[in-house]
Write a protein that holds these residues in place. Structure first.
Motif, PDB file in Angstrom:
ATOM      1  N   VAL A  57      60.629 -23.802  26.341  1.00  0.00           N
ATOM      2  CA  VAL A  57      59.605 -23.904  25.297  1.00  0.00           C
ATOM      3  C   VAL A  57      58.699 -22.674  25.345  1.00  0.00           C
ATOM      4  O   VAL A  57      58.628 -21.970  26.333  1.00  0.00           O
ATOM      5  CB  VAL A  57      58.763 -25.191  25.449  1.00  0.00           C
ATOM      6  N   SER A  58      58.006 -22.443  24.256  1.00  0.00           N
ATOM      7  CA  SER A  58      57.107 -21.295  24.167  1.00  0.00           C
ATOM      8  C   SER A  58      55.752 -21.637  24.781  1.00  0.00           C
ATOM      9  O   SER A  58      55.116 -22.599  24.387  1.00  0.00           O
ATOM     10  CB  SER A  58      56.928 -20.914  22.698  1.00  0.00           C
ATOM     11  N   PHE A  59      55.321 -20.841  25.745  1.00  0.00           N
ATOM     12  CA  PHE A  59      54.061 -21.086  26.431  1.00  0.00           C
ATOM     13  C   PHE A  59      52.848 -20.538  25.693  1.00  0.00           C
ATOM     14  O   PHE A  59      51.759 -21.074  25.795  1.00  0.00           O
ATOM     15  CB  PHE A  59      54.066 -20.432  27.817  1.00  0.00           C
ATOM     16  N   SER A  60      53.009 -19.457  24.991  1.00  0.00           N
ATOM     17  CA  SER A  60      51.858 -18.693  24.506  1.00  0.00           C
ATOM     18  C   SER A  60      50.921 -19.478  23.607  1.00  0.00           C
ATOM     19  O   SER A  60      49.702 -19.380  23.755  1.00  0.00           O
ATOM     20  CB  SER A  60      52.328 -17.427  23.795  1.00  0.00           C
ATOM     21  N   PHE A  61      51.433 -20.248  22.695  1.00  0.00           N
ATOM     22  CA  PHE A  61      50.574 -20.969  21.760  1.00  0.00           C
ATOM     23  C   PHE A  61      49.837 -22.090  22.476  1.00  0.00           C
ATOM     24  O   PHE A  61      48.636 -22.264  22.311  1.00  0.00           O
ATOM     25  CB  PHE A  61      51.415 -21.514  20.602  1.00  0.00           C
ATOM     26  N   ARG A  62      50.555 -22.843  23.320  1.00  0.00           N
ATOM     27  CA  ARG A  62      49.970 -24.003  23.986  1.00  0.00           C
ATOM     28  C   ARG A  62      49.075 -23.647  25.146  1.00  0.00           C
ATOM     29  O   ARG A  62      48.108 -24.358  25.430  1.00  0.00           O
ATOM     30  CB  ARG A  62      51.081 -24.929  24.500  1.00  0.00           C
ATOM     31  N   LEU A  63      49.380 -22.578  25.852  1.00  0.00           N
ATOM     32  CA  LEU A  63      48.629 -22.253  27.062  1.00  0.00           C
ATOM     33  C   LEU A  63      47.673 -21.088  26.896  1.00  0.00           C
ATOM     34  O   LEU A  63      47.023 -20.683  27.856  1.00  0.00           O
ATOM     35  CB  LEU A  63      49.597 -21.954  28.215  1.00  0.00           C
ATOM     36  N   SER A  64      47.569 -20.566  25.712  1.00  0.00           N
ATOM     37  CA  SER A  64      46.680 -19.435  25.510  1.00  0.00           C
ATOM     38  C   SER A  64      45.893 -19.568  24.209  1.00  0.00           C
ATOM     39  O   SER A  64      44.674 -19.712  24.235  1.00  0.00           O
ATOM     40  CB  SER A  64      47.489 -18.134  25.528  1.00  0.00           C
ATOM     41  N   VAL A  65      46.569 -19.520  23.097  1.00  0.00           N
ATOM     42  CA  VAL A  65      45.886 -19.498  21.804  1.00  0.00           C
ATOM     43  C   VAL A  65      45.088 -20.786  21.568  1.00  0.00           C
ATOM     44  O   VAL A  65      43.896 -20.744  21.263  1.00  0.00           O
ATOM     45  CB  VAL A  65      46.892 -19.263  20.654  1.00  0.00           C
ATOM     46  N   ILE A  66      45.736 -21.937  21.709  1.00  0.00           N
ATOM     47  CA  ILE A  66      45.084 -23.221  21.428  1.00  0.00           C
ATOM     48  C   ILE A  66      43.904 -23.480  22.376  1.00  0.00           C
ATOM     49  O   ILE A  66      42.799 -23.773  21.911  1.00  0.00           O
ATOM     50  CB  ILE A  66      46.122 -24.377  21.486  1.00  0.00           C
TER      51      ILE A  66
END
Length: 147
Positions: A57-66
């Motif tokens: 899964v993609s980490f960037s949106f869930r663990l950074s942006v949001i």
């Protein structure tokens, strides 16, 4: 998307309240990880591109942006109506963020309505807001200090 939001957070954070707000951001990360794992498991969406080769899964949106966006909303105008902030958070995340991820092929919606994401993100923000306002954030003391 993974590093820039955290750099922005480090620059803009309120140092007096950063632990409290960061704790709320961690809560957002945990909730988004759980909801994402459930959604991927049930085939509601997928991640065609792997950000980290071992990840599914993609980490960037869930663990950074949001979480960074939520922390900045919690920090600025803290007495502003949290329901309006939650609607802004849910609306931008669901109707702007997710379609952008779909557009650049980092996310693929399969059997899921963006409106569901709006409600989930709105609820996540409200929980984080509630958590960040708890009075239990005090200095940790030894048991001997309490007597």
């Amino acid at each position: 998307m993974m590093i820039v939001p955290w750099v922005i957070w480090l620059i803009l954070r309120d140092r007096k309240n950063s632990a409290r707000i960061f704790s709320a951001g961690l809560l957002i990360m945990i909730m988004s990880e759980i909801f994402d794992a459930i959604g991927v498991s049930f085939g509601k969406w997928s991640y065609p591109v792997k950000v980290i080769p071992i990840s599914t899964v993609s980490f960037s949106f869930r663990l950074s942006v949001i979480p960074v966006f939520a922390m900045l909303l919690l920090q600025y105008k803290p007495h502003f109506n949290p329901y309006i902030k939650a609607i802004v958070f849910g609306g931008l995340g669901a109707y702007v963020g997710l379609p952008l991820l779909d557009l650049i092929d980092l996310h693929k919606t399969i059997d899921w309505s963006l409106t569901y994401s709006f409600f989930v993100l709105t609820l996540m923000y409200l929980i984080a807001h509630w958590f960040s306002r708890r009075n239990s954030f005090e200095e940790i003391k030894n048991n001997e200090d309490r007597h």
